[in-house]
Design an enzyme around this catalytic site. Structure first.
Site, PDB file in Angstrom:
ATOM      1  N   GLY A  50       0.776  -1.238   0.000  1.00 40.23           N
ATOM      2  CA  GLY A  50       0.000   0.000   0.000  1.00 40.23           C
ATOM      3  C   GLY A  50       0.805   1.283   0.000  1.00 40.23           C
ATOM      4  O   GLY A  50       0.231   2.371   0.045  1.00 40.23           O
ATOM      5  N   TRP A  61       2.582   2.779  -2.380  1.00 35.99           N
ATOM      6  CA  TRP A  61       2.349   3.641  -3.547  1.00 35.99           C
ATOM      7  C   TRP A  61       0.989   4.328  -3.440  1.00 35.99           C
ATOM      8  O   TRP A  61       0.838   5.486  -3.834  1.00 35.99           O
ATOM      9  CB  TRP A  61       2.457   2.826  -4.838  1.00 35.99           C
ATOM     10  CG  TRP A  61       3.870   2.625  -5.298  1.00 35.99           C
ATOM     11  CD1 TRP A  61       4.981   2.527  -4.520  1.00 35.99           C
ATOM     12  CD2 TRP A  61       4.326   2.510  -6.653  1.00 35.99           C
ATOM     13  NE1 TRP A  61       6.096   2.346  -5.300  1.00 35.99           N
ATOM     14  CE2 TRP A  61       5.723   2.326  -6.606  1.00 35.99           C
ATOM     15  CE3 TRP A  61       3.693   2.514  -7.886  1.00 35.99           C
ATOM     16  CZ2 TRP A  61       6.499   2.177  -7.751  1.00 35.99           C
ATOM     17  CZ3 TRP A  61       4.449   2.360  -9.038  1.00 35.99           C
ATOM     18  CH2 TRP A  61       5.839   2.197  -8.972  1.00 35.99           C
ATOM     19  N   LYS A  82       7.378  -1.178 -13.287  1.00 37.45           N
ATOM     20  CA  LYS A  82       8.710  -1.704 -13.032  1.00 37.45           C
ATOM     21  C   LYS A  82       9.064  -2.789 -14.033  1.00 37.45           C
ATOM     22  O   LYS A  82       8.237  -3.652 -14.346  1.00 37.45           O
ATOM     23  CB  LYS A  82       8.789  -2.267 -11.614  1.00 37.45           C
ATOM     24  CG  LYS A  82      10.135  -2.915 -11.277  1.00 37.45           C
ATOM     25  CD  LYS A  82      10.312  -3.131  -9.806  1.00 37.45           C
ATOM     26  CE  LYS A  82       9.374  -4.138  -9.223  1.00 37.45           C
ATOM     27  NZ  LYS A  82       9.575  -4.309  -7.775  1.00 37.45           N
ATOM     28  N   ASP A  99      -5.193  -5.794  -5.920  1.00 36.04           N
ATOM     29  CA  ASP A  99      -4.187  -6.814  -5.668  1.00 36.04           C
ATOM     30  C   ASP A  99      -4.896  -8.158  -5.620  1.00 36.04           C
ATOM     31  O   ASP A  99      -6.117  -8.222  -5.453  1.00 36.04           O
ATOM     32  CB  ASP A  99      -3.461  -6.541  -4.341  1.00 36.04           C
ATOM     33  CG  ASP A  99      -2.095  -7.225  -4.285  1.00 36.04           C
ATOM     34  OD1 ASP A  99      -1.086  -6.554  -4.549  1.00 36.04           O
ATOM     35  OD2 ASP A  99      -2.051  -8.434  -3.992  1.00 36.04           O
TER      36      ASP A  99
END
Length: 233
Positions: A80, A82, A188, A108
């Protein structure tokens, strides 16, 4: 008062961790790195759920995509951190008077501890109707889709690289379905040579695509972040 005769100041002190019975050397080294990581200490002091919060902070400081009023989707949002950053930056709690109020939605595979100012859901974003569900929760398209996801490590560098690129590509296709025109995609990836097709894909859909390694990324890590801005719709 006892004097420091070591010739070193406090900032030079480093925590050493002894290997305990039943603990692998790799675990000991990880623990030692955590205890000596300045970003870990900062995260605790600033109330963030992990050091990864500083990665999105540094990326946003550079590219300014988390603006007041923005609608943000955080894929793979656990734990959490971000979401915490996004809530503050897009003014999701309305604390910045006179500024537009944004929305932060985190998804998620598992439920996470609630984040003040954010909506969090247990959802597999790869499901067929996930994009429609997210847009329904948002009340429209997203301005930002961001992801700090990484596939479970296999211990084989090239395999891990391929897995995370595939995960990032899946996140990109999801972003294509939910982003509004002009939107931003941040994700990423791991440097390793297989991300060329991903770059080509993003350049077809966005006006600008750059690769960045924020200061909060560990120097010994091959991770980097792709930031794609100006979604063409």
């Amino acid at each position: 008062m006892a004097k420091n005769t070591s010739g070193r100041g406090q900032r030079d002190l480093r925590v050493k961790v002894k290997t305990a019975r039943g603990r692998k050397l790799s675990s000991t080294l990880w623990l030692e790195r955590q205890l000596n990581d300045p970003y870990v200490r900062r995260a605790k002091a600033d109330g963030y759920r992990g050091r990864a919060a500083y990665k999105i902070l540094e990326l946003d400081d550079k590219f300014r995509f988390l603006v007041p009023g923005a609608r943000v989707v955080d894929l793979g949002c656990a734990p959490g951190g971000w979401c915490q950053v996004a809530v503050k930056r897009v003014n999701a709690l309305g604390e910045k008077k006179g500024k537009a109020v944004g929305t932060v939605l985190g998804v998620d595979l598992r439920e996470i501890e609630p984040v003040a100012g954010a909506q969090t859901y247990a959802l597999d974003f790869m499901e067929d109707d996930a994009d429609a569900q997210v847009k329904e929760w948002l009340g429209g398209g997203a301005d930002v889709v961001m992801s700090d996801m990484a596939a479970a490590s296999s211990g084989h560098k090239q395999t891990d690289h391929l897995r995370i690129v595939a995960l990032c590509e899946a996140a990109a296709y999801f972003a294509f379905d939910v982003l509004s025109e002009g939107g931003t995609f941040v994700a990423k990836v791991l440097a390793g040579g297989a991300e060329g097709e991903l770059q080509k894909l993003l350049k077809q859909r966005f006006t600008k695509v750059v690769n960045v390694k924020p200061p909060a990324s560990r120097s010994d890590s091959s991770e980097k972040f792709v930031v794609a801005t100006g979604f063409r719709g």
